[in-house]
Every structure is written in structure tokens, then in C-alpha cells.
Write a protein that holds these residues in place. Structure first.
Motif, mmCIF file in Angstrom:
data_model
loop_
_atom_site.group_PDB
_atom_site.id
_atom_site.type_symbol
_atom_site.label_atom_id
_atom_site.label_comp_id
_atom_site.label_asym_id
_atom_site.label_seq_id
_atom_site.Cartn_x
_atom_site.Cartn_y
_atom_site.Cartn_z
ATOM 1 N N LEU A 143 16.977 29.321 57.938
ATOM 2 C CA LEU A 143 16.901 27.878 57.702
ATOM 3 C C LEU A 143 15.984 27.216 58.724
ATOM 4 O O LEU A 143 15.084 26.433 58.383
ATOM 5 N N LYS A 144 16.220 27.541 60.020
ATOM 6 C CA LYS A 144 15.458 26.909 61.107
ATOM 7 C C LYS A 144 13.993 27.328 61.085
ATOM 8 O O LYS A 144 13.089 26.511 61.285
ATOM 9 N N GLU A 145 13.797 28.611 60.804
ATOM 10 C CA GLU A 145 12.441 29.151 60.727
ATOM 11 C C GLU A 145 11.636 28.465 59.617
ATOM 12 O O GLU A 145 10.529 27.970 59.836
ATOM 13 N N GLU A 146 12.238 28.436 58.422
ATOM 14 C CA GLU A 146 11.548 27.862 57.261
ATOM 15 C C GLU A 146 11.369 26.347 57.419
ATOM 16 O O GLU A 146 10.343 25.802 57.015
ATOM 17 N N GLY A 147 12.374 25.692 58.011
ATOM 18 C CA GLY A 147 12.284 24.249 58.252
ATOM 19 C C GLY A 147 11.074 23.919 59.103
ATOM 20 O O GLY A 147 10.304 22.995 58.810
ATOM 21 N N ALA A 148 10.885 24.694 60.165
ATOM 22 C CA ALA A 148 9.757 24.470 61.072
ATOM 23 C C ALA A 148 8.430 24.728 60.362
ATOM 24 O O ALA A 148 7.447 24.016 60.570
ATOM 25 N N ARG A 149 8.415 25.738 59.505
ATOM 26 C CA ARG A 149 7.186 26.089 58.789
ATOM 27 C C ARG A 149 6.811 25.013 57.755
ATOM 28 O O ARG A 149 5.649 24.604 57.667
ATOM 29 N N ILE A 150 7.830 24.553 57.001
ATOM 30 C CA ILE A 150 7.569 23.554 55.956
ATOM 31 C C ILE A 150 7.208 22.204 56.586
ATOM 32 O O ILE A 150 6.298 21.522 56.127
ATOM 33 N N GLY A 151 7.927 21.823 57.644
ATOM 34 C CA GLY A 151 7.681 20.526 58.291
ATOM 35 C C GLY A 151 8.535 19.426 57.692
ATOM 36 O O GLY A 151 9.124 19.601 56.617
ATOM 37 N N TYR A 152 8.578 18.264 58.375
ATOM 38 C CA TYR A 152 9.470 17.175 57.971
ATOM 39 C C TYR A 152 8.677 15.952 57.510
ATOM 40 O O TYR A 152 7.541 15.796 57.935
ATOM 41 N N PRO A 153 9.256 15.136 56.642
ATOM 42 C CA PRO A 153 10.563 15.302 55.995
ATOM 43 C C PRO A 153 10.552 16.413 54.936
ATOM 44 O O PRO A 153 9.517 16.687 54.336
ATOM 45 N N LEU A 154 11.738 17.001 54.718
ATOM 46 C CA LEU A 154 11.853 18.015 53.670
ATOM 47 C C LEU A 154 13.096 17.748 52.822
ATOM 48 O O LEU A 154 13.925 16.900 53.171
ATOM 49 N N LEU A 155 13.207 18.461 51.726
ATOM 50 C CA LEU A 155 14.383 18.346 50.853
ATOM 51 C C LEU A 155 15.075 19.688 50.746
ATOM 52 O O LEU A 155 14.416 20.729 50.669
ATOM 53 N N ILE A 156 16.404 19.666 50.786
ATOM 54 C CA ILE A 156 17.192 20.844 50.438
ATOM 55 C C ILE A 156 17.654 20.630 49.003
ATOM 56 O O ILE A 156 18.179 19.567 48.672
ATOM 57 N N TYR A 197 17.537 26.008 48.311
ATOM 58 C CA TYR A 197 16.197 26.316 48.826
ATOM 59 C C TYR A 197 15.622 25.025 49.383
ATOM 60 O O TYR A 197 16.253 23.960 49.277
ATOM 61 N N MET A 198 14.444 25.089 49.993
ATOM 62 C CA MET A 198 13.855 23.884 50.593
ATOM 63 C C MET A 198 12.446 23.634 50.069
ATOM 64 O O MET A 198 11.743 24.560 49.665
ATOM 65 N N GLU A 199 12.063 22.358 50.129
ATOM 66 C CA GLU A 199 10.714 21.949 49.731
ATOM 67 C C GLU A 199 10.226 20.865 50.666
ATOM 68 O O GLU A 199 11.029 20.067 51.158
ATOM 69 N N LYS A 200 8.946 20.788 50.844
ATOM 70 C CA LYS A 200 8.324 19.643 51.503
ATOM 71 C C LYS A 200 8.645 18.403 50.665
ATOM 72 O O LYS A 200 8.561 18.448 49.440
#
Ligand code: MV4
Length: 443
Positions: A143-156, A197-200
Motif C-alpha cells: 500500500l505504502k509503496e504504491e501510494g508513493a509511486r502513484i502520488g497524491y491525491p489518489l483514490l482507493i 486497488y488504487m488510482e491517481k
């Protein structure tokens, strides 16, 4: 062709489907709940079967009840309409087992597109642009790895979500872990599937969808796009075709992407590819709806094609009688969804008796409804009671026609959204056509 079709739905869409069946010489079976004995779809159908108590879970959503009704009446096919069982892969599968044709894509395609994460992977592999993000998140570390890669704000987002349910916005890394666990819990209780999953997060976007019609012989036609950005809390209020934000070259690209989406899964029937369109005119696949949609009439108006008739024909194995080059997109259509809700009380749903009904008319004005004078709207179902659709050569003329038609419409006895929509259409924000999904935020 099927001699008899059962319509597994109620309200305006059941009426809409029955009308096409009648024109095609197909006899119809309505199903209804105890609250719907006096519903219009019941009187318009050739036969009807009561399938259970008022709550949809005990009637319209009961697969054994719907299937039994089809079996005892000898219907060869079931039209699910929209909502209810229309995107239920298990139901499509049960129909197949009972040798009843489910009017829609195969159970396998419904299932694959119902899994939003798999749908994105399928589309990416097919060369359709998808929103940047990641696959299913299985651990806090990932979660933390992918969050940092995608960047903020993001959506779960929930794998089994859709229509705006089970989504969390995350603006900073500190919020990520809490949002993850709360999204998982909500998805687990809402869909029985906690996978996320997550998205920008794309901001200030338009919601544009492309209509597909595909037969069982591999023929695919694209029937234009619909602008669906005018929404409030994921409930669309006004839809139009074409989108005022899409020019000819962008349109060609979106149609090409939608075509590839259909081909990638051997799509059969009518379906819709939903895209997000950013301010810099980049578009991204969001999800695919494997059913007829509420807003299909705007597409019918600009194409002259009856989507329900074609759904039935392709379900019966007939080949499309026209190709892409024969599709003429002509003029501009607008739809207002009229809901029995009170805008002055935070859109609280209203049930009750329709004491007076005057339906707007005139050339290129269409009013899809199951209302009639003195009908009592039951409190158990969706609050949409009518759709007003107009068609004109230009958007400006369609807007004027919609304003005249809304002004003429009279529904007394229940509060409804018609006056609010009339005001909304008069706003510069609507007239300019550049409105995004955020336009009605805070209203
Ligand atoms: C988004 C988004 C922005 N960025 N995904 C809402 C419904 C669900 N199908 C997906 N939704 C959105 N997903 C990313 N990466 C904005 C929305 C969205 C939206 C989409 C279509 C129509 C109305 C909407 C209203 C708010 C948010």
C-alpha cells in the motif's frame, strides 16, 4: 425470433422494453411485486406473474422467482432492463442453465467487467488508455509503496464497486493506512468482497461514455458518446449527446478505444464504455457497463436506432444489418431524469399519488414514464419516475426545446426535480457545456 420475452424489471424501463417487443410481434410477460399490482408495465404486458413481496430483495431480485415465472409462462428469453439483475453474472448463468436466453452479454463477460481491477488490466492489454494506478493491494507494505509511486491525491476503489460506492479519497500519505482499512471494511460489507486497488485522482474531469452495439458474429458498431457529467452524488441529472466538450478528432480516438474494448472481450449486445476526460482532453477508461443504460434514449435520438430492438435481435443470433459507415450521428439530444425527490429537502424521496399529470409533447419530444394520472408511487424503489428527452438540429435549439417541454410538464401530488432542472439548464455553467462532475458539489 423469440415468441415470448419476460421483462425482469419495473417502471419506465419495463414499459420501454414492452413497447419494442410489441412492435416486433413478440408477446410479453411482466413480473411484479405485491406493491406493483397497479403498475403500468403489468397492464401493458400480455401476461403477468406476481413474484413476491414489495421489497426488491423478495421479488425483482429473487432469481428463483424470476426464473420460475419465465419457466411457467414459457418465455424463451429474459430482458433484465437496467439495475436489479441486469449485471448479475450468476443470474445470466442460471438463465443459461434453464435454457432461457439472457438478453445481454455472456455471464463470463459480465463477471470479467464486474471485476473493476481485471477490467482495467484487460483494457490496458487491449491498448485502451486506463487511469494510472496499481493492481489489487494485498499488504500495508505494498500500500505504502504504491501510494508513493502513484502520488497524491489518489483514490482507493473496490474491485467489486462501481457507480461511486466503496471509494476513498486520500490526500496525503498519513491518511493512507486508515483509508485502506475503512475502504476494505466498507467493500466487504457492501459487496462481500473487500479487495481494493488504487488510482491517481483525476480532478475537474468530465464523464463521457461511448455506446456500443455488437452482434454474436463479431460485428461492432459505435453509436456515439454521451455527456454524463451533470450529476449529484453519483446520480446523473441531465445527459446529452453529443458531448459539447468532444471535437471530431477526440471523438474518433474515443470511438477507436471503445471499439478495441469491445473486441478485447468478444462483446455481445449493447454496452457502454465509461471514460474520464481531463481538461487537457486526455481520456481514460474507467469501467464498462454490460447493460442497457438509463440514458440510452439520447443515443436513440441522435442515431435513429432502437437499442432495445437491437438487443433482442442480437440475443436471437441475428446479424447487424448495418455497418459503422451507415451510422449517422445527427443533431443534439438532451435527457432530464425526473426524480420524485424534494430538492428543498436535500432531495428526499417522495412517494404518493400523482393527482395530475400532463405529459409534454410536440415534435422530437419524448417522455418515458410508467406514471399515469391517479397512480400511487410506491416507496420501495428507485425515485426516478420519468425521463424527458428532446432532439433538435443544434445544442442551442435542444436546450430551448427542453426548457419549453419542462415548462409544459405537470406532475402534481409529489415533489419532483423538474423545476430544479429547468433552473439548472438556464445557468451559464450548463449553457457553456464545459461543466465537470464537480459542477453540483455542495448543492
Ligand atoms: C475517478 C474519478 C477521478 N479520478 N477515478 C465515481 C464513480 C466511479 N465509477 C468512479 N468515479 C470516479 N472515479 C479517478 N481516478 C472521479 C470519479 C467521479 C465520477 C465519475 C463519473 C461520474 C461522476 C463522478 C463523480 C465524482 C467522482
Amino acid at each position: 425470433m423469440f415468441p415470448k420475452i419476460l421483462i425482469a424489471n419495473r417502471g419506465e424501463i419495463a414499459v420501454r422494453v414492452i413497447r419494442s417487443c410489441k412492435e416486433m410481434g413478440i408477446s410479453t410477460v411482466a413480473v411484479f411485486s405485491e406493491a406493483d399490482r397497479d403498475a403500468l408495465h403489468v397492464s401493458l404486458a400480455d401476461e403477468s406473474v406476481c413474484i413476491g413481496a414489495a421489497p426488491a430483495s423478495q421479488s425483482y431480485l429473487s432469481m428463483p422467482s424470476v426464473l420460475s415465472a419465465a419457466i411457467v409462462t414459457g418465455a424463451q428469453a429474459i430482458h433484465p432492463g437496467y439495475g436489479l439483475l441486469s449485471e448479475n453474472a450468476r443470474f445470466a448463468e442460471l438463465c443459461e442453465r434453464c435454457k432461457i436466453k439472457f438478453i445481454g452479454p455472456t455471464a463470463d463477460v459480465i463477471r470479467r467487467m464486474g471485476d473493476k481491477d481485471e477490467a482495467k488490466r484487460t483494457m490496458r492489454a487491449a491498448g485502451v488508455p486506463v487511469v494510472p494506478g496499481c493492481d489489487l493491494v494485498k499488504s500495508v507494505e505494498q500500500l505504502k509503496e504504491e501510494g508513493a509511486r502513484i502520488g497524491y491525491p489518489l483514490l482507493i476503489k473496490a474491485r467489486s464497486g462501481g457507480g461511486g460506492r466503496g471509494i476513498r479519497r486520500v490526500d496525503a500519505p498519513e491518511e493512507l493506512e486508515n483509508a485502506f482499512f475503512s475502504a476494505r471494511a466498507e467493500a466487504e460489507s457492501a459487496f462481500g468482497d473487500g479487495a481494493v486497488y488504487m488510482e491517481k485522482l483525476l480532478e475537474n474531469v468530465k464523464h463521457i461514455e461511448v455506446q456500443l452495439l455488437c452482434d454474436a458474429h463479431g460485428n461492432v458498431v459505435v453509436l456515439g458518446e454521451r455527456e454524463c457529467s451533470m450529476q449529484r452524488l453519483h446520480q446523473k441529472l441531465i445527459e446529452e449527446s453529443p458531448s459539447p466538450a468532444v471535437d471530431a478528432s477526440l471523438r474518433a480516438e474515443m470511438f477507436e478505444a471503445a471499439y478495441r474494448a469491445a473486441k478485447a472481450v468478444n462483446y455481445e449486445g449493447v454496452g457502454t464504455v465509461e471514460f474520464l476526460l481531463t481538461q487537457d482532453k486526455k481520456f481514460y477508461f474507467m469501467e464498462m457497463n454490460t447493460r442497457l443504460q438509463v440514458e440510452h434514449p439520447v443515443t436513440e435520438m441522435v442515431t435513429g436506432i432502437d437499442l432495445v430492438k437491437w438487443q433482442i435481435r442480437v440475443a436471437a443470433g441475428l446479424e447487424l444489418s448495418f455497418a459503422q459507415k451507415d451510422v449517422n450521428l445527427s443533431g443534439h439530444a438532451i435527457e432530464c431524469r425526473i426524480n420524485a425527490e424534494n430538492p428543498a429537502e436535500n432531495f428526499r424521496p417522495c412517494a404518493g399519488k400523482v393527482k395530475l399529470l400532463h405529459v409534454p409533447g410536440g415534435p422530437w419530444v419524448r417522455f418515458d414514464t410508467a406514471l399515469y394520472q391517479d397512480y400511487v408511487i410506491p416507496p420501495f424503489y428507485d425515485s426516478m419516475i420519468a425521463k424527458l428527452i428532446v432532439h433538435a438540429p443544434t445544442r442551442a435549439e435542444a436546450i430551448r426545446k427542453m426548457q419549453a417541454a419542462l415548462c409544459e410538464m405537470v406532475i402534481e401530488g409529489v415533489e419532483h426535480t423538474g423545476f430544479m432542472q429547468s433552473d439548472l439548464i438556464a445557468e451559464r455553467g450548463f449553457q457553456e457545456g464545459s461543466y465537470t462532475t464537480e459542477y453540483l458539489n455542495g448543492r
